[in-house]
Motif scaffolding. Structure first.
Motif, PDB file in Angstrom:
ATOM      1  N   SER A 183       0.927  -1.215   0.006  1.00 33.43           N
ATOM      2  CA  SER A 183       0.071  -0.151  -0.103  1.00 33.43           C
ATOM      3  C   SER A 183       0.822   1.212   0.021  1.00 33.43           C
ATOM      4  N   LEU A 184       2.036   1.462   0.432  1.00 35.61           N
ATOM      5  CA  LEU A 184       3.018   2.323   0.478  1.00 35.61           C
ATOM      6  C   LEU A 184       3.394   3.044  -0.874  1.00 35.61           C
ATOM      7  N   ALA A 185       3.251   1.953  -1.976  1.00 36.24           N
ATOM      8  CA  ALA A 185       3.556   2.179  -3.296  1.00 36.24           C
ATOM      9  C   ALA A 185       2.616   3.435  -3.712  1.00 36.24           C
ATOM     10  N   GLU A 192      11.489  17.057  -0.481  1.00 30.41           N
ATOM     11  CA  GLU A 192      12.345  16.843   0.812  1.00 30.41           C
ATOM     12  C   GLU A 192      11.513  16.363   2.026  1.00 30.41           C
ATOM     13  N   LYS A 193      10.188  16.557   1.856  1.00 35.60           N
ATOM     14  CA  LYS A 193       9.359  15.892   3.018  1.00 35.60           C
ATOM     15  C   LYS A 193       9.483  14.276   2.776  1.00 35.60           C
ATOM     16  N   GLY A 194       9.985  13.790   1.749  1.00 37.31           N
ATOM     17  CA  GLY A 194       9.732  12.365   1.571  1.00 37.31           C
ATOM     18  C   GLY A 194       8.594  12.084   0.500  1.00 37.31           C
ATOM     19  N   PRO A 195       8.231  10.505   0.337  1.00 38.31           N
ATOM     20  CA  PRO A 195       7.141  10.084  -0.427  1.00 38.31           C
ATOM     21  C   PRO A 195       6.047  10.856  -0.014  1.00 38.31           C
ATOM     22  N   TYR A 196       5.183  11.209  -1.200  1.00 36.86           N
ATOM     23  CA  TYR A 196       3.851  11.828  -0.907  1.00 36.86           C
ATOM     24  C   TYR A 196       2.877  11.460  -1.933  1.00 36.86           C
ATOM     25  N   THR A 255      -9.295  24.167 -11.890  1.00 34.19           N
ATOM     26  CA  THR A 255      -9.334  22.892 -11.321  1.00 34.19           C
ATOM     27  C   THR A 255      -9.641  22.691  -9.862  1.00 34.19           C
ATOM     28  N   THR A 256     -10.325  21.899  -9.334  1.00 34.19           N
ATOM     29  CA  THR A 256     -10.526  21.473  -7.919  1.00 34.19           C
ATOM     30  C   THR A 256      -9.230  21.298  -7.134  1.00 34.19           C
ATOM     31  N   PRO A 257      -8.848  22.068  -6.124  1.00 37.60           N
ATOM     32  CA  PRO A 257      -7.652  21.494  -5.489  1.00 37.60           C
ATOM     33  C   PRO A 257      -7.768  20.323  -4.704  1.00 37.60           C
ATOM     34  N   ARG A 258      -6.718  19.712  -4.272  1.00 34.69           N
ATOM     35  CA  ARG A 258      -6.668  18.268  -3.635  1.00 34.69           C
ATOM     36  C   ARG A 258      -5.722  18.133  -2.381  1.00 34.69           C
ATOM     37  N   ILE A 259      -6.031  17.419  -1.792  1.00 32.34           N
ATOM     38  CA  ILE A 259      -5.102  17.168  -0.555  1.00 32.34           C
ATOM     39  C   ILE A 259      -3.850  16.435  -0.498  1.00 32.34           C
ATOM     40  N   ARG A 260      -2.913  16.982  -0.045  1.00 34.46           N
ATOM     41  CA  ARG A 260      -1.569  16.129  -0.035  1.00 34.46           C
ATOM     42  C   ARG A 260      -1.493  15.463   1.213  1.00 34.46           C
ATOM     43  N   THR A 261      -0.850  14.171   1.100  1.00 33.72           N
ATOM     44  CA  THR A 261      -0.671  13.406   2.087  1.00 33.72           C
ATOM     45  C   THR A 261       0.900  13.128   2.321  1.00 33.72           C
ATOM     46  N   ASN A 262       1.715  13.171   3.256  1.00 32.61           N
ATOM     47  CA  ASN A 262       3.075  12.816   3.417  1.00 32.61           C
ATOM     48  C   ASN A 262       3.137  11.700   3.861  1.00 32.61           C
ATOM     49  N   LEU A 263       3.827  10.656   3.572  1.00 34.31           N
ATOM     50  CA  LEU A 263       3.830   9.311   3.891  1.00 34.31           C
ATOM     51  C   LEU A 263       4.528   9.341   5.485  1.00 34.31           C
ATOM     52  N   PHE A 264       5.520  10.175   5.732  1.00 33.95           N
ATOM     53  CA  PHE A 264       6.363  10.059   6.842  1.00 33.95           C
ATOM     54  C   PHE A 264       5.530  10.833   7.900  1.00 33.95           C
ATOM     55  N   GLU A 265       4.542  11.639   7.792  1.00 30.29           N
ATOM     56  CA  GLU A 265       3.619  12.227   8.826  1.00 30.29           C
ATOM     57  C   GLU A 265       2.364  11.460   8.892  1.00 30.29           C
TER      58      GLU A 265
END
Length: 545
Positions: A183-185, A192-196, A255-265
């Motif tokens: 699921s992490l894929a 710089e914040k890692g995978p997202y 375009t409607t904005p989207r939510i960003r999710t940082n894996l390490f957070e």
């Protein structure tokens, strides 16, 4: 937490049969390893198994704290009956989940390959959990591996995010499609914040959400509002998320904005109900502990139990994990391993009948007479390995790094037995003359059985005085007498003869709450009287046994 893997109702030998109409006789029968056959042709096939489980689950319910949880492993044969039984004991409202473990395929099956098992999960009190706002979460599997690889790649490629991303994709592709890490894929982007990932839905679930203007950072025009409204309740909350970099805008306001999710957070997730846990891997891990000798059949996976323990316990709270069908002591191994990994202070209690090993078995040939011996040896070997790994890790620290405390892998072993104290037989003996009676009385002047060790006596005294078996216990010399100190001198115990008033005065100097002496310990009646008066004046309780 309680975890049990009870004997499944296979219809074979059954050492846990109970007859509570005659518990003493039944206990003697069971501890002598007499087995009871339970063939499927018997009309009480399911009843016998349930009669064995019911009192044990009742006791388990009494032992659980209000915020406790129990896990019970089972297969298809008794799943339906066990769930009804647990509903009665724990309450239907406290049923939480039925976990499924896909373990292996059986190509020799006649109709279907039944390669899975179940685990029923019950809270002691769902109401208590709700009142406390308890939410169970676990660290996403594989996230530490991804963190390590991310740091390695960014140093290797000097923050070339394209190359770092390609390197992470290689890691993801090495995982099987059924791997829980897969699921992490989904975190396909890197900075710089890692995978997202930046494809999160920003609309209000179910529709009817708030509608307000959100200005595009480049065009400064209002962005397209989702048909269901914004997920954030007001403009202030939306601005907070934008300032934190959690909202991703398109090229323009159309375009409607989207939510960003940082894996390490966002490294926590709820535990799945379906798990892949291959029996062959569990057996290989166990056999390696015993020099690749197969001394126990079908051991549980240490990783499975470790995940459960980590999920529902708090590492710093000295939580207790009980397993009263401990078998090969997988639960003890899992608790020690987890404590070593996260510095936890969890404790375990393992309970197991000394079920004998078949003389033809690999275990018997290896020198193990019963299952308890296998469990104890497993804890010793696993503990030694865990301790050695911790020492090696500390020896490889860089200059300035603090060594981690070594894990506690010690344990005590207790066996259920008769009391170490003599019990007066008040039954009348026909034609007993006065001499015989006085002999019986003389035999009880010393209330301790002569064939028992001091350790056995001391631990029974602990229980009788209301102290747990895990109490801090040590011994010191007091002018030739061995004195045991409990919980930093809270209680002193002396079982040797020849205790004088001077000895008692010296013990009192330690300011204990209680002093326990054997009835024969005090040198004479004068010493006993002086001891009582001396300790009474200092509010110290004197107990003689």
């Amino acid at each position: 937490m309680i975890y049990i893997d009870p004997p499944y109702n296979t219809g074979n030998d059954f050492v846990y049969a109970d007859n509570f109409a005659d518990p003493l006789a039944r206990y003697k029968e069971v501890t002598e390893q007499t087995t009871k056959s339970n063939p499927e042709t018997m009309g009480r096939y399911h009843t016998n198994w349930l009669n064995m489980m019911y009192p044990r689950l009742r006791l388990a319910a009494n032992l659980l704290r209000d915020d406790g949880v129990i896990f019970v492993s089972i297969d298809d044969v008794e799943l339906d009956n066990l769930k009804k039984l647990c509903n009665e004991v724990f309450g239907e409202e406290n049923f939480i989940a039925c976990l499924v473990y896909d373990k292996n395929r059986k190509n020799d099956a006649k109709y279907f390959s039944i390669g899975h098992e179940y685990m029923l999960v019950y809270f002691k009190s769902t109401a208590t959990m709700n009142e406390r706002g308890t939410v169970l979460r676990m660290t996403k599997e594989g996230i530490e591996e991804v963190k390590a690889e991310f740091e390695r790649l960014r140093k290797l490629y000097d923050d070339d995010w394209g190359k770092v991303n390609e390197g992470l994709k290689l890691l993801y592709s090495s995982w099987d499609k059924d791997d829980p890490r897969k699921s992490l894929a989904r975190f396909t982007r890197v900075d710089e914040k890692g995978p997202y990932r930046d494809d999160g839905n920003i609309s209000w679930p179910g529709g009817g959400g708030p509608r307000y203007d959100v200005m595009h950072p480049v065009t400064h025009k209002p962005c397209k509002v989702p048909s269901r409204g914004w997920i954030y309740p007001n403009p202030q909350r939306m601005k907070e998320e934008i300032d934190r970099g959690r909202v991703v805008f398109g090229q323009d306001e159309t375009t409607t904005p989207r939510i960003r999710t940082n894996l390490f957070e966002a490294d926590k997730e709820v535990m799945r109900s379906v798990h892949f846990s291959y029996a062959q891997t569990a057996s290989q891990t166990f056999n390696a502990i015993f020099d690749n000798r197969r001394v126990f059949e079908n051991p549980k996976s240490i990783d499975d139990i470790k995940k459960l323990v980590e999920y529902v316990t708090v590492k710093d709270d000295c939580d207790i994990i009980l397993d009263f069908f401990s078998g090969s002591a997988t639960t003890a191994h899992a608790v020690m391993q987890l404590n070593a990994e996260d510095g936890g202070n969890r404790r375990y209690i393992m309970v197991q009948l000394p079920e004998v090993c078949d003389e033809k078995s690999e275990a018997f040939k290896a020198g193990y007479k019963n299952i308890c011996e296998i469990g104890k040896e497993r804890i010793r070997r696993a503990g030694a390995k865990i301790l050695e790994e911790a020492k090696q890790a500390n020896s490889q620290l860089k200059l300035g790094e603090e060594p981690k405390p070594l894990p506690d892998v010690g344990f005590k072993v207790f066996k259920l037995d008769s009391s170490n104290l003599k019990i007066w037989d008040d039954s009348l003996i026909d034609n007993e003359d006065i001499a015989t009676l006085f002999d019986r009385i003389d035999g009880h002047l010393d209330g301790l059985k002569p064939d028992r060790s001091n350790d056995e006596l001391v631990f029974e005294i602990l229980l009788k005085m209301g102290y747990p078996l895990t109490s801090d216990l040590s011994a010191f010399d007091l002018n030739g007498l061995t004195v045991y100190t409990v919980e930093n001198n809270e209680m002193l115990i002396c079982l040797q003869p020849g205790v004088t008033a001077e000895h008692v005065e010296q013990m009192a100097a330690y300011q204990p709450k209680k002093i326990v002496l054997a009835s024969h310990s005090l040198a004479d009646s004068s010493a006993k009287a002086n001891a009582y008066y001396l300790l009474e004046n200092q509010n110290i309780e004197l107990k003689t046994i």
